[in-house]
Design a protein around this motif. Structure first.
Motif, PDB file in Angstrom:
ATOM      1  N   GLY A  71       2.702 -22.341 -16.673  1.00  0.00           N
ATOM      2  CA  GLY A  71       2.947 -21.274 -18.096  1.00  0.00           C
ATOM      3  C   GLY A  71       2.449 -21.818 -19.404  1.00  0.00           C
ATOM      4  O   GLY A  71       1.619 -20.953 -20.751  1.00  0.00           O
ATOM      5  N   LYS A  72       3.223 -23.059 -19.449  1.00  0.00           N
ATOM      6  CA  LYS A  72       3.525 -23.762 -20.851  1.00  0.00           C
ATOM      7  C   LYS A  72       1.580 -24.243 -20.732  1.00  0.00           C
ATOM      8  O   LYS A  72       0.461 -23.662 -22.159  1.00  0.00           O
ATOM      9  N   ARG A  73       1.001 -24.366 -19.675  1.00  0.00           N
ATOM     10  CA  ARG A  73      -0.290 -24.733 -20.097  1.00  0.00           C
ATOM     11  C   ARG A  73      -1.497 -23.830 -20.428  1.00  0.00           C
ATOM     12  O   ARG A  73      -2.677 -23.553 -22.222  1.00  0.00           O
ATOM     13  N   LEU A  74      -0.828 -22.184 -20.018  1.00  0.00           N
ATOM     14  CA  LEU A  74      -1.294 -20.999 -20.271  1.00  0.00           C
ATOM     15  C   LEU A  74      -1.242 -20.333 -21.746  1.00  0.00           C
ATOM     16  O   LEU A  74      -2.293 -19.963 -22.430  1.00  0.00           O
ATOM     17  N   TYR A  75      -0.080 -20.609 -22.581  1.00  0.00           N
ATOM     18  CA  TYR A  75       0.516 -20.378 -23.284  1.00  0.00           C
ATOM     19  C   TYR A  75      -0.176 -21.379 -24.372  1.00  0.00           C
ATOM     20  O   TYR A  75      -0.634 -20.738 -25.611  1.00  0.00           O
ATOM     21  N   GLN A  76      -0.666 -22.016 -24.118  1.00  0.00           N
ATOM     22  CA  GLN A  76      -1.097 -23.474 -24.914  1.00  0.00           C
ATOM     23  C   GLN A  76      -2.513 -22.100 -25.837  1.00  0.00           C
ATOM     24  O   GLN A  76      -3.386 -22.799 -26.090  1.00  0.00           O
ATOM     25  N   GLU A  77      -3.661 -21.848 -24.497  1.00  0.00           N
ATOM     26  CA  GLU A  77      -4.310 -21.084 -24.328  1.00  0.00           C
ATOM     27  C   GLU A  77      -4.839 -19.899 -24.934  1.00  0.00           C
ATOM     28  O   GLU A  77      -5.705 -19.429 -25.394  1.00  0.00           O
ATOM     29  N   GLY A  78      -3.446 -19.282 -25.455  1.00  0.00           N
ATOM     30  CA  GLY A  78      -3.025 -18.509 -26.161  1.00  0.00           C
ATOM     31  C   GLY A  78      -2.800 -17.007 -25.210  1.00  0.00           C
ATOM     32  O   GLY A  78      -2.763 -15.599 -25.357  1.00  0.00           O
ATOM     33  N   TYR A  79      -2.581 -17.053 -24.286  1.00  0.00           N
ATOM     34  CA  TYR A  79      -1.880 -15.913 -22.980  1.00  0.00           C
ATOM     35  C   TYR A  79       0.037 -15.548 -23.713  1.00  0.00           C
ATOM     36  O   TYR A  79       0.326 -16.487 -23.409  1.00  0.00           O
ATOM     37  N   ARG A  80       0.145 -14.434 -23.798  1.00  0.00           N
ATOM     38  CA  ARG A  80       1.321 -13.945 -24.027  1.00  0.00           C
ATOM     39  C   ARG A  80       2.109 -13.379 -23.232  1.00  0.00           C
ATOM     40  O   ARG A  80       3.025 -13.180 -23.909  1.00  0.00           O
ATOM     41  N   HIS A  81       1.727 -12.327 -22.425  1.00  0.00           N
ATOM     42  CA  HIS A  81       2.232 -11.840 -21.380  1.00  0.00           C
ATOM     43  C   HIS A  81       2.260 -12.432 -20.216  1.00  0.00           C
ATOM     44  O   HIS A  81       1.567 -12.229 -19.051  1.00  0.00           O
ATOM     45  N   LEU A  82       3.436 -13.500 -19.909  1.00  0.00           N
ATOM     46  CA  LEU A  82       2.986 -14.783 -18.627  1.00  0.00           C
ATOM     47  C   LEU A  82       5.138 -13.986 -17.848  1.00  0.00           C
ATOM     48  O   LEU A  82       5.956 -13.953 -18.687  1.00  0.00           O
ATOM     49  N   VAL A  83       5.280 -13.883 -17.449  1.00  0.00           N
ATOM     50  CA  VAL A  83       5.827 -13.524 -16.060  1.00  0.00           C
ATOM     51  C   VAL A  83       5.731 -14.680 -14.747  1.00  0.00           C
ATOM     52  O   VAL A  83       5.070 -15.187 -14.750  1.00  0.00           O
ATOM     53  N   ALA A  84       7.236 -15.161 -15.067  1.00  0.00           N
ATOM     54  CA  ALA A  84       7.404 -16.165 -13.442  1.00  0.00           C
ATOM     55  C   ALA A  84       8.499 -15.851 -13.049  1.00  0.00           C
ATOM     56  O   ALA A  84       9.544 -14.567 -12.737  1.00  0.00           O
ATOM     57  N   ILE A  85       8.283 -16.595 -11.265  1.00  0.00           N
ATOM     58  CA  ILE A  85       8.827 -15.778 -10.262  1.00  0.00           C
ATOM     59  C   ILE A  85       8.621 -17.677  -9.785  1.00  0.00           C
ATOM     60  O   ILE A  85       7.809 -18.064  -9.339  1.00  0.00           O
ATOM     61  N   ASP A  86      10.004 -17.498  -9.444  1.00  0.00           N
ATOM     62  CA  ASP A  86      10.180 -18.926  -7.861  1.00  0.00           C
ATOM     63  C   ASP A  86      11.513 -18.846  -7.178  1.00  0.00           C
ATOM     64  O   ASP A  86      12.235 -17.380  -8.038  1.00  0.00           O
TER      65      ASP A  86
END
Length: 209
Positions: A71-86
């Motif tokens: 998620g951190k890597r995607l955020y650095q590329e400009g993705y802002r609509h990220l949801v996490a499950i674990d």
């Protein structure tokens, strides 16, 4: 405990309860173990595929997000609509500290996911389809919650795929039944080339029909 020992430990988990406990114990050292050598190749590989296939406006599920490295890597590329499950709350606690996810939930791949159908434009799964982790029928729920024409992107070790008739059959059946289509099976690479982990990984990209 070395990263090789940690990986062996989680791969040998006998059930989800043991798997959760192993990841809970690993959470504090996880980021250092995976990025301490300065070269966790899967992050860059997955980001490249996302940038090629998925618009920045997309809502993306990071399924089995762990501590949020993807998620951190995607955020650095400009993705802002990220949801996490674990499945591990301790892992999610670390992921929350990165401030890249709009939502985080403790949910288990292989069980019903608490999302409406067609909730996501894509979902990304790094390191979860492997020995004694998420079962092949987890793909059913990932397809359900992904919009038509959306993408399911996941890493998988070739040795695991070749040895698992269950995964081979499930992935093929989902395609033959018209539920998803294979877009790309990436070249083999080493996720940690600077360590003694020399088992290759591939990235699979499917599009939901």
């Amino acid at each position: 405990m070395s990263i090789t020992d940690r990986v062996s430990q989680v791969y040998s988990s006998k059930n989800n309860q043991e798997l959760i406990a192993n990841y809970d114990r690993w959470a504090e050292e996880y980021d250092q173990d995976f990025t301490g050598d300065g070269d966790y190749v899967s992050l860059q590989k997955v980001a490249e595929i996302a940038l090629k296939r998925i618009p920045k406006s997309a809502k993306i599920l990071d399924a089995a997000a762990g501590t949020g490295l993807v998620g951190k890597r995607l955020y650095q590329e400009g993705y802002r609509h990220l949801v996490a499950i674990d499945m591990s709350q301790e892992m999610l606690n670390k992921a929350r500290q990165k401030n890249v996810y709009s939502e985080l939930y403790q949910q288990v791949l292989g069980e019903p996911l608490d999302f409406s159908s067609n909730s996501f434009d894509a979902n990304i799964n790094v390191g979860v389809f492997t020995y004694n982790h998420a079962p092949s029928h987890a793909f059913d729920e990932l397809i359900r919650i992904t919009k038509p024409e959306g993408y399911i992107i996941f890493t998988m070790r070739p040795d695991f795929y070749e040895s698992s008739q269950d995964f081979q059959a499930k992935m093929a059946n989902l395609e033959s039944s018209g539920q998803w289509q294979l877009i790309e099976r990436g070249d083999k690479y080493y996720s940690h080339p600077n360590t003694n982990q020399k088992t290759p990984v591939e990235i699979w990209t499917y599009q939901v029909k």
